[in-house]
Write an enzyme that holds these catalytic residues in place. Structure first.
Site, PDB file in Angstrom:
ATOM      1  N   LYS A  14       0.832  -1.203   0.000  1.00 38.02           N
ATOM      2  CA  LYS A  14       0.000   0.000   0.000  1.00 38.02           C
ATOM      3  C   LYS A  14       0.871   1.259   0.000  1.00 38.02           C
ATOM      4  O   LYS A  14       2.093   1.180   0.198  1.00 38.02           O
ATOM      5  CB  LYS A  14      -0.926  -0.051   1.223  1.00 38.02           C
ATOM      6  CG  LYS A  14      -1.883  -1.255   1.240  1.00 38.02           C
ATOM      7  CD  LYS A  14      -2.801  -1.216   2.464  1.00 38.02           C
ATOM      8  CE  LYS A  14      -3.665  -2.450   2.584  1.00 38.02           C
ATOM      9  NZ  LYS A  14      -4.605  -2.364   3.744  1.00 38.02           N
ATOM     10  N   TYR A  29     -12.439  -2.989  -2.820  1.00 38.74           N
ATOM     11  CA  TYR A  29     -12.879  -2.947  -1.422  1.00 38.74           C
ATOM     12  C   TYR A  29     -14.405  -2.904  -1.287  1.00 38.74           C
ATOM     13  O   TYR A  29     -14.923  -2.423  -0.282  1.00 38.74           O
ATOM     14  CB  TYR A  29     -12.254  -1.744  -0.716  1.00 38.74           C
ATOM     15  CG  TYR A  29     -10.803  -1.958  -0.298  1.00 38.74           C
ATOM     16  CD1 TYR A  29     -10.428  -3.039   0.510  1.00 38.74           C
ATOM     17  CD2 TYR A  29      -9.799  -1.066  -0.672  1.00 38.74           C
ATOM     18  CE1 TYR A  29      -9.110  -3.241   0.903  1.00 38.74           C
ATOM     19  CE2 TYR A  29      -8.473  -1.255  -0.280  1.00 38.74           C
ATOM     20  CZ  TYR A  29      -8.141  -2.340   0.512  1.00 38.74           C
ATOM     21  OH  TYR A  29      -6.834  -2.529   0.914  1.00 38.74           O
ATOM     22  N   ARG A  84      -1.196 -14.610   4.255  1.00 38.75           N
ATOM     23  CA  ARG A  84      -1.935 -13.993   5.375  1.00 38.75           C
ATOM     24  C   ARG A  84      -1.173 -14.186   6.693  1.00 38.75           C
ATOM     25  O   ARG A  84      -1.139 -13.290   7.534  1.00 38.75           O
ATOM     26  CB  ARG A  84      -3.346 -14.592   5.486  1.00 38.75           C
ATOM     27  CG  ARG A  84      -4.279 -14.265   4.329  1.00 38.75           C
ATOM     28  CD  ARG A  84      -4.859 -12.869   4.368  1.00 38.75           C
ATOM     29  NE  ARG A  84      -5.829 -12.674   5.422  1.00 38.75           N
ATOM     30  CZ  ARG A  84      -6.610 -11.593   5.520  1.00 38.75           C
ATOM     31  NH1 ARG A  84      -6.527 -10.614   4.626  1.00 38.75           N
ATOM     32  NH2 ARG A  84      -7.462 -11.464   6.511  1.00 38.75           N
ATOM     33  N   ASN A 131      -1.590  -0.130   7.169  1.00 40.27           N
ATOM     34  CA  ASN A 131      -1.011  -1.422   7.586  1.00 40.27           C
ATOM     35  C   ASN A 131      -0.215  -2.096   6.466  1.00 40.27           C
ATOM     36  O   ASN A 131       0.022  -3.295   6.498  1.00 40.27           O
ATOM     37  CB  ASN A 131      -2.097  -2.330   8.147  1.00 40.27           C
ATOM     38  CG  ASN A 131      -3.206  -2.592   7.157  1.00 40.27           C
ATOM     39  OD1 ASN A 131      -3.114  -2.196   5.994  1.00 40.27           O
ATOM     40  ND2 ASN A 131      -4.241  -3.263   7.585  1.00 40.27           N
ATOM     41  N   HIS A 163      -1.876  -5.497   1.575  1.00 36.06           N
ATOM     42  CA  HIS A 163      -3.130  -6.229   1.362  1.00 36.06           C
ATOM     43  C   HIS A 163      -2.794  -7.641   0.927  1.00 36.06           C
ATOM     44  O   HIS A 163      -1.893  -7.840   0.108  1.00 36.06           O
ATOM     45  CB  HIS A 163      -3.976  -5.574   0.270  1.00 36.06           C
ATOM     46  CG  HIS A 163      -5.100  -6.481  -0.183  1.00 36.06           C
ATOM     47  ND1 HIS A 163      -6.285  -6.585   0.516  1.00 36.06           N
ATOM     48  CD2 HIS A 163      -5.179  -7.363  -1.217  1.00 36.06           C
ATOM     49  CE1 HIS A 163      -7.054  -7.495  -0.091  1.00 36.06           C
ATOM     50  NE2 HIS A 163      -6.408  -7.986  -1.142  1.00 36.06           N
ATOM     51  N   GLU A 206      -9.864 -10.853  -7.146  1.00 33.92           N
ATOM     52  CA  GLU A 206      -8.963  -9.703  -7.076  1.00 33.92           C
ATOM     53  C   GLU A 206      -7.893  -9.752  -8.182  1.00 33.92           C
ATOM     54  O   GLU A 206      -7.566  -8.724  -8.769  1.00 33.92           O
ATOM     55  CB  GLU A 206      -8.308  -9.648  -5.693  1.00 33.92           C
ATOM     56  CG  GLU A 206      -9.334  -9.351  -4.594  1.00 33.92           C
ATOM     57  CD  GLU A 206      -8.764  -9.482  -3.187  1.00 33.92           C
ATOM     58  OE1 GLU A 206      -7.558  -9.804  -3.041  1.00 33.92           O
ATOM     59  OE2 GLU A 206      -9.527  -9.250  -2.226  1.00 33.92           O
TER      60      GLU A 206
HETATM   61  P1  IDP Z   1      -7.297  -7.065   6.100  1.00 34.86           P
HETATM   62  O1  IDP Z   1      -6.522  -6.135   5.206  1.00 34.86           O
HETATM   63  O2  IDP Z   1      -6.464  -7.521   7.285  1.00 34.86           O
HETATM   64  O3  IDP Z   1      -7.931  -8.221   5.361  1.00 34.86           O
HETATM   65  P2  IDP Z   1      -9.957  -5.900   6.261  1.00 34.86           P
HETATM   66  O4  IDP Z   1     -10.860  -6.084   7.433  1.00 34.86           O
HETATM   67  O5  IDP Z   1     -10.282  -6.623   5.010  1.00 34.86           O
HETATM   68  O6  IDP Z   1      -8.458  -6.213   6.773  1.00 34.86           O
HETATM   69  O7  IDP Z   1      -9.900  -4.332   5.971  1.00 34.86           O
HETATM   70  C1  IDP Z   1      -9.366  -3.839   4.761  1.00 34.86           C
HETATM   71  C2  IDP Z   1      -8.456  -2.665   5.086  1.00 34.86           C
HETATM   72  O8  IDP Z   1      -9.243  -1.600   5.654  1.00 34.86           O
HETATM   73  C3  IDP Z   1      -7.395  -2.938   6.162  1.00 34.86           C
HETATM   74  O9  IDP Z   1      -6.257  -3.584   5.665  1.00 34.86           O
HETATM   75  C4  IDP Z   1      -7.107  -1.538   6.662  1.00 34.86           C
HETATM   76  O10 IDP Z   1      -6.254  -0.815   5.777  1.00 34.86           O
HETATM   77  C5  IDP Z   1      -8.501  -0.916   6.656  1.00 34.86           C
HETATM   78  N1  IDP Z   1      -9.173  -1.102   7.953  1.00 34.86           N
HETATM   79  C6  IDP Z   1      -9.756  -2.241   8.422  1.00 34.86           C
HETATM   80  N2  IDP Z   1     -10.263  -2.053   9.646  1.00 34.86           N
HETATM   81  C7  IDP Z   1      -9.996  -0.770   9.955  1.00 34.86           C
HETATM   82  C8  IDP Z   1     -10.294   0.035  11.114  1.00 34.86           C
HETATM   83  O11 IDP Z   1     -10.876  -0.422  12.099  1.00 34.86           O
HETATM   84  N3  IDP Z   1      -9.867   1.323  11.072  1.00 34.86           N
HETATM   85  C9  IDP Z   1      -9.213   1.867  10.007  1.00 34.86           C
HETATM   86  N4  IDP Z   1      -8.934   1.141   8.892  1.00 34.86           N
HETATM   87  C10 IDP Z   1      -9.317  -0.160   8.876  1.00 34.86           C
HETATM   88 MG    MG Z   2      -9.439  -8.124   3.886  1.00 33.18          MG
END
Ligand code: IDP
Ligand code: MG
Length: 154
Positions: free
Chosen positions: A9, A49, A85, A112, A115, A126
């Site tokens: 990202k 998304y 993962r 974070n 992805h 995807e």
């Molecule tokens: P993942 O990337 O670990 O699969 P997902 O729940 O699919 O997590 O969420 C997609 C992306 O949305 C996350 O990687 C993160 O960048 C963002 N995100 C998810 N939950 C939160 C949150 O509680 N606060 C802010 N951003 C979030």
């Molecule tokens: Mg996800």
């Protein structure tokens, strides 16, 4: 063999972490079959998304992912979705286990860095969004005879 979609990202690219993250994936034994740096168009971000539309973090997430280039990768290996993962770690960097990418490099739930597709079905969906078929390269790196025992490939 399974192929998964990994995206470094904007925060990973801006923070100069591409090399360190790629190194972790590559040394694990995963195969890189597609890789490109790109600025994400808003409609692609929204399709990628779509499952998160309506959530409190959705607007910020779309802004984040479209604001600066990302490195998009197609990565292949036995159980590649789950393996990646595990290497990536939990969503929130403050809670992710030490030893994972997010656990070692991040402090944010939003920024974070990586992805990774969350299932084989998500990976298929995807990969079709982010790569044209001709951008994926079907080859077997020489080392794989020493990465997998034949029984791993059954
Ligand atoms: P993942 O990337 O670990 O699969 P997902 O729940 O699919 O997590 O969420 C997609 C992306 O949305 C996350 O990687 C993160 O960048 C963002 N995100 C998810 N939950 C939160 C949150 O509680 N606060 C802010 N951003 C979030
Ligand atoms: Mg996800």
């Amino acid at each position: 063999m399974e192929t998964t979609l990994i995206i470094l990202k904007p925060d990973a690219v801006q923070r100069g972490l591409m090399g360190q993250i790629i190194d972790r994936l590559e040394r694990k034994g995963l195969r890189f079959v597609g890789l490109k740096l790109m600025q994400v168009p808003r409609d692609l971000a929204e399709r990628h998304y779509a499952e998160h539309k309506g959530k409190p973090f959705y607007d910020g997430l779309i802004k984040f992912i479209t604001t600066s280039p990302v490195l998009v990768m197609a990565i292949r290996g036995v159980d590649a979705v789950a393996v990646c993962r595990n290497l990536i770690g939990a969503t929130n960097g403050r809670k992710a286990a030490a030893g994972t990418i997010r656990g070692d490099f991040g402090m944010s739930a939003a920024f974070n860095m990586v992805h990774g597709s969350d299932s084989a079905a998500s990976a298929q969906r995807e990969l079709a969004l982010w790569f044209k078929p001709e951008e994926l390269h079907d080859f077997t790196p020489a080392r794989e005879g020493w990465v997998y025992d034949p029984s791993d490939l059954k």
